[in-house]
Design an enzyme around this catalytic site. Structure first.
Site, PDB file in Angstrom:
ATOM      1  N   SER A 109       0.870  -1.190   0.000  1.00 34.54           N
ATOM      2  CA  SER A 109       0.000   0.000   0.000  1.00 34.54           C
ATOM      3  C   SER A 109       0.898   1.228   0.000  1.00 34.54           C
ATOM      4  O   SER A 109       2.067   1.144   0.364  1.00 34.54           O
ATOM      5  CB  SER A 109      -0.868   0.027   1.261  1.00 34.54           C
ATOM      6  OG  SER A 109      -0.159   0.624   2.344  1.00 34.54           O
ATOM      7  N   ASP A 110       0.374   2.379  -0.380  1.00 37.06           N
ATOM      8  CA  ASP A 110       1.136   3.602  -0.146  1.00 37.06           C
ATOM      9  C   ASP A 110       0.927   4.009   1.317  1.00 37.06           C
ATOM     10  O   ASP A 110       0.112   3.434   2.049  1.00 37.06           O
ATOM     11  CB  ASP A 110       0.741   4.703  -1.146  1.00 37.06           C
ATOM     12  CG  ASP A 110       1.848   5.749  -1.298  1.00 37.06           C
ATOM     13  OD1 ASP A 110       2.751   5.812  -0.435  1.00 37.06           O
ATOM     14  OD2 ASP A 110       1.813   6.515  -2.284  1.00 37.06           O
ATOM     15  N   HIS A 111       1.691   5.008   1.707  1.00 38.34           N
ATOM     16  CA  HIS A 111       1.778   5.491   3.081  1.00 38.34           C
ATOM     17  C   HIS A 111       0.404   5.785   3.709  1.00 38.34           C
ATOM     18  O   HIS A 111      -0.264   6.746   3.321  1.00 38.34           O
ATOM     19  CB  HIS A 111       2.592   6.784   3.003  1.00 38.34           C
ATOM     20  CG  HIS A 111       3.356   7.119   4.215  1.00 38.34           C
ATOM     21  ND1 HIS A 111       2.915   8.032   5.141  1.00 38.34           N
ATOM     22  CD2 HIS A 111       4.551   6.678   4.660  1.00 38.34           C
ATOM     23  CE1 HIS A 111       3.808   8.142   6.099  1.00 38.34           C
ATOM     24  NE2 HIS A 111       4.816   7.334   5.842  1.00 38.34           N
ATOM     25  N   GLY A 112       0.004   4.950   4.631  1.00 41.69           N
ATOM     26  CA  GLY A 112      -1.251   5.219   5.359  1.00 41.69           C
ATOM     27  C   GLY A 112      -2.515   5.025   4.541  1.00 41.69           C
ATOM     28  O   GLY A 112      -3.610   5.425   4.959  1.00 41.69           O
ATOM     29  N   ALA A 113      -2.387   4.398   3.374  1.00 36.91           N
ATOM     30  CA  ALA A 113      -3.526   4.348   2.447  1.00 36.91           C
ATOM     31  C   ALA A 113      -4.676   3.494   2.961  1.00 36.91           C
ATOM     32  O   ALA A 113      -5.831   3.721   2.585  1.00 36.91           O
ATOM     33  CB  ALA A 113      -3.070   3.829   1.091  1.00 36.91           C
TER      34      ALA A 113
END
Ligand code: NOJ
Length: 762
Positions: free
Chosen positions: A280-284
């Protein structure tokens, strides 16, 4: 994949195995992983799915404790072996001794910073791109890094988007080739070799199409456009072997990528057969609540794991919510195992089961000084940087400059080390960057005098300065000169008046072309525009050296400067590389990978747009054609454009036949001649236009190109092979087909000025 697997097995044979369940020659990768999963508790499995940001998620002692308990799969943001070693020590002390992996944003360099990605694409030189990627991997692997979050292959048509700087431009073919080259360069012989890092192509998918160029905004797109234009670069990166995929932060047609089962299952896994790991991307995962598709954290975790997000980056939701979801039966153990299998598979492919310390090495071998000069690859960085610069204007042969007399270097970017590096400059150290001021002085020695005046701040807009300095940099990003603007300009004009030529280093600070740095304007900021006008008024020859991460609006510069050189953010050796070009020690050969609009209102100006019923025809007066009536239509500088200090001519195209049979080939050839007095390189570009099809097709599409070096006066026949594949497109049923009929084949040195020849597919 088969090759990687065999190499993996070989590595297992020759290196000690650390995991509790040791891979042997008899066990294949699949069996090894299945066996390991069979021995894991649910908690350990969920732990493997957590990717922790060092320095942001939790204090170090807690990280060590959680790793030792088998509750963390990988980390990112550490960049030395000494930092990584204790983390790996903790991992191999865990019950099953499963190693962790270390990731980092190695985008355009690691310790040595190469030009930004948009600049790499401007080289149209795949050897140069590969040199940047390979060198970055060697340096990153030597720092104990196993995976990079790169390349970014998001096509963009909107230069307001700050991340335009991180991509390879607007064209599917060029972006695909550049992205695939980077993947191969990062991964080297195989991702399990000690000097390779695993690539994770990003941001899957369509991130570059955020509405209005505003970062993190929604994406709404027809399936045909996706398949035809935006998806091919991700596919090309996967075909090149990218072991990982980072999932985009945006939504696609109403469903966030992070929860998008069509994207992650149907397209990525089933249709494309991807077997690697998704991140996932950061905090997605948490952001699914903001998107409004999850009511709470539990739902967010459930949506993400079911969509096929293997690793959750900088997020505690998998740890907190998955146990309960499994207990209630809402998420099956099978779904957890699927994700764990991919994470362990990636670790296997990175060679970590064979040797968790493959890239960390022994403490006694650690470099004494991580930033030591001896660790840099300056020559490679300089070579790639000068190949990536684009000469936009050169009136009356203002360039190359002579190494004599007095040169006034003016502008806030003339001596700004941090800005040379560009955004996402990894472990690059600004103090090691060569500014243009230094580069010019290195080049002229005592033959000429170089005098520098700042002339302006990058911007006088206090709000913008606050914004730029708010970004997470170690030190203030933009340091203002406290002198009043008038005084700065007066001082610069004074310096300019006493010089033979003015070199004006202007553009954007690096933070202006970064993640989340979307702009409403593409202008050079007002403070610098005022400076340029004052410099112009001196009547001295004016050479504009641009430093920026996106197309800018350059109408004034085009009308008033004697020469314009686009240098992007050119990296550690940028100043020397720019000096090489300015003085003609290197003859510029770069070409734009993205069109430069005349104004923001004109966006989008991408060259490969669909045909329309009432096209604007240059020179034809009258209303009711597709145009903006206040200003000339079309890009100021088209895709593929770039000048040289020599001149090139192209002959008419000769075709081996006027018809192409489905199983046949056609050869198109042109004679390229260097008609000038200097040796030089240019890019011969092949475009094809489908004259009539069942779907509207673009006005033209780049299909092939060659970068050719010719001595002064030399000529060469450049040949292109065309077959049915080059004519294929996605029709309304999303079938990839070539339809019989007529085509225009165009060859030129940019996308606009082309020779043309027709042929027919039968
Ligand atoms: C967020 C960015 O969108 C992504 O490109 C990057 O890789 C991660 N942060 C990790 O730094």
């Amino acid at each position: 994949m088969k090759r990687l697997y065999l190499l993996g097995l070989l590595a297992c044979l020759v290196q000690p195995a650390f995991a509790d369940v040791k891979p042997t020659a008899a066990q294949d990768r699949q069996a090894f992983i299945a066996d390991l999963i069979g021995r894991m508790t649910l908690e350990e499995k969920i732990g493997q799915l957590r990717l922790i940001s060092i320095g942001a998620d939790m204090p170090q002692p807690q990280i060590l404790k959680e790793i030792a308990a088998g509750h963390i799969g990988g980390t990112f943001n550490t960049v030395t072996r000494a930092d990584n070693r204790p983390l790996q020590d903790a991992a191999v002390s865990s019950r099953l001794k499963i190693p962790i992996f270390f990731a980092y944003d190695v985008v355009h360099g690691h310790r040595t910073i190469f030009p930004i990605s948009l600049a790499l694409a401007s080289s149209w030189d795949m050897q140069a791109v590969a040199l940047a990627g390979r060198t970055s991997a060697i340096e990153a692997a030597a720092d104990g890094i196993d995976m990079t979050f790169a390349p970014m292959v998001d096509i963009t048509h909107d230069p307001r988007w700050g991340r335009t700087s991180e991509g390879f431009g607007e064209d599917p073919h060029l972006v695909s080739m550049t992205g695939a080259t980077m993947v191969k360069a990062f991964q080297g012989a195989a991702p399990n070799t000690a000097d390779s890092v695993m690539a994770s192509v990003k941001h899957f998918a369509l991130y570059g199409a955020v509405e209005g160029g505003r970062d993190y905004n929604t994406v709404d797109m027809s399936p045909v456009r996706m398949y035809q234009e935006y998806l091919p670069p991700y596919k090309a990166a996967l075909d090149a072997g990218s072991g990982g995929v980072m999932v985009a932060l945006n939504s696609i047609n109403g469903v966030p990528a992070t929860a998008n089962t069509w994207l992650m299952h149907d397209l990525l896994r089933k249709e494309w057969g991807f077997k690697g790991v998704t991140v996932s991307d950061h905090g997605a995962v948490t952001e699914l609540i903001n998107h409004g598709v999850a009511d709470n954290e539990r739902e967010a975790a459930k949506l993400a794991i079911k969509a096929g997000i293997d690793l959750s980056m900088h997020d505690s939701l998998y740890r907190d919510e998955l146990p309960g979801l499994v207990k209630s039966g809402e998420v099956s153990v099978q779904e957890i195992d699927n994700a764990v299998r991919e994470v362990l598979g990636a670790k296997y492919d990175m060679g970590l089961f064979a040797d968790p310390y493959l890239r960390i090495g022994k403490a006694t071998d650690d470099p004494q000084d991580n930033n030591a000069e001896s660790r840099l690859h300056r020559e490679a960085a300089r070579d790639v940087a000068r190949k990536s610069m684009v000469l936009l204007k050169n009136e009356a042969r203002t360039l190359p400059l002579k190494k004599q007399g007095r040169i006034a270097l003016i502008g806030p970017l003339g001596d700004a080390k941090v800005d040379m590096l560009g955004s996402w400059s990894a472990a690059g150290v600004p103090m090691q960057a060569v500014t243009l001021y230094q580069g010019l002085r290195n080049a002229v020695g005592d033959k000429a005098q170089v005098v520098y005046a700042r002339g302006a701040n990058v911007t006088d807009d206090a709000h913008v300065v606050d914004y730029l300095n708010f970004l997470n940099w170690d030190a203030p990003e933009v340091v203002q000169d406290p002198r009043p603007p008038k005084e700065l300009i007066a001082n610069a004009v004074e310096v300019a008046r006493q010089a033979d030529v003015i070199v004006a280093a202007v553009g954007e600070s690096r933070g202006m072309s970064h993640e989340s740095s979307s702009r409403t304007s593409l202008s050079i900021p007002a403070s610098q525009r005022a400076l340029l006008k004052a410099l112009k008024a001196t009547g001295k020859p004016l050479v504009i050296v641009l430093m920026n991460g996106r197309p800018l609006q350059l109408n004034w510069a085009q009308a008033n400067a004697d020469a314009i050189l686009e240098t992007w953010f050119s990296g550690t050796e940028g100043g020397n590389a720019i000096a090489d070009v300015l003085f003609g020690d290197y003859n510029p050969s770069g070409k734009l990978p993205i069109s430069f609009p005349r104004s923001v209102g004109q966006i989008p100006t991408y060259y490969n747009h669909l045909r329309i019923g009432r096209p604007f025809i240059e020179g034809k007066p009258g209303n009711y054609t597709s145009q903006y009536f206040e200003e000339p239509n079309g890009a100021l500088y088209p895709f593929g454009y770039g000048l040289s200090y020599t001149q090139f001519s192209l002959s008419d195209i000769s075709l081996s036949s006027a018809t192409l049979r489905r199983d046949g080939r056609l050869e198109a050839s042109v004679t390229l001649k260097n008609t000038g007095t200097r040796d030089g390189e240019t890019v011969v570009q092949l475009y094809i236009q489908d004259i009539a099809a069942s779907m509207i097709r673009p006005v033209k599409e780049l299909k092939d190109f060659r970068k050719v070096m010719l001595k002064a006066g030399e000529e060469q026949v450049v040949r292109f092979d065309i077959d049915e594949d080059e004519l294929k497109f996605y029709n309304a049923q999303l079938q990839h087909v070539a339809e019989a009929g007529r085509f225009n084949l165009q060859i030129g040195l940019d996308s606009k000025d082309v020779k043309q020849q027709g042929f027919e597919l039968r």
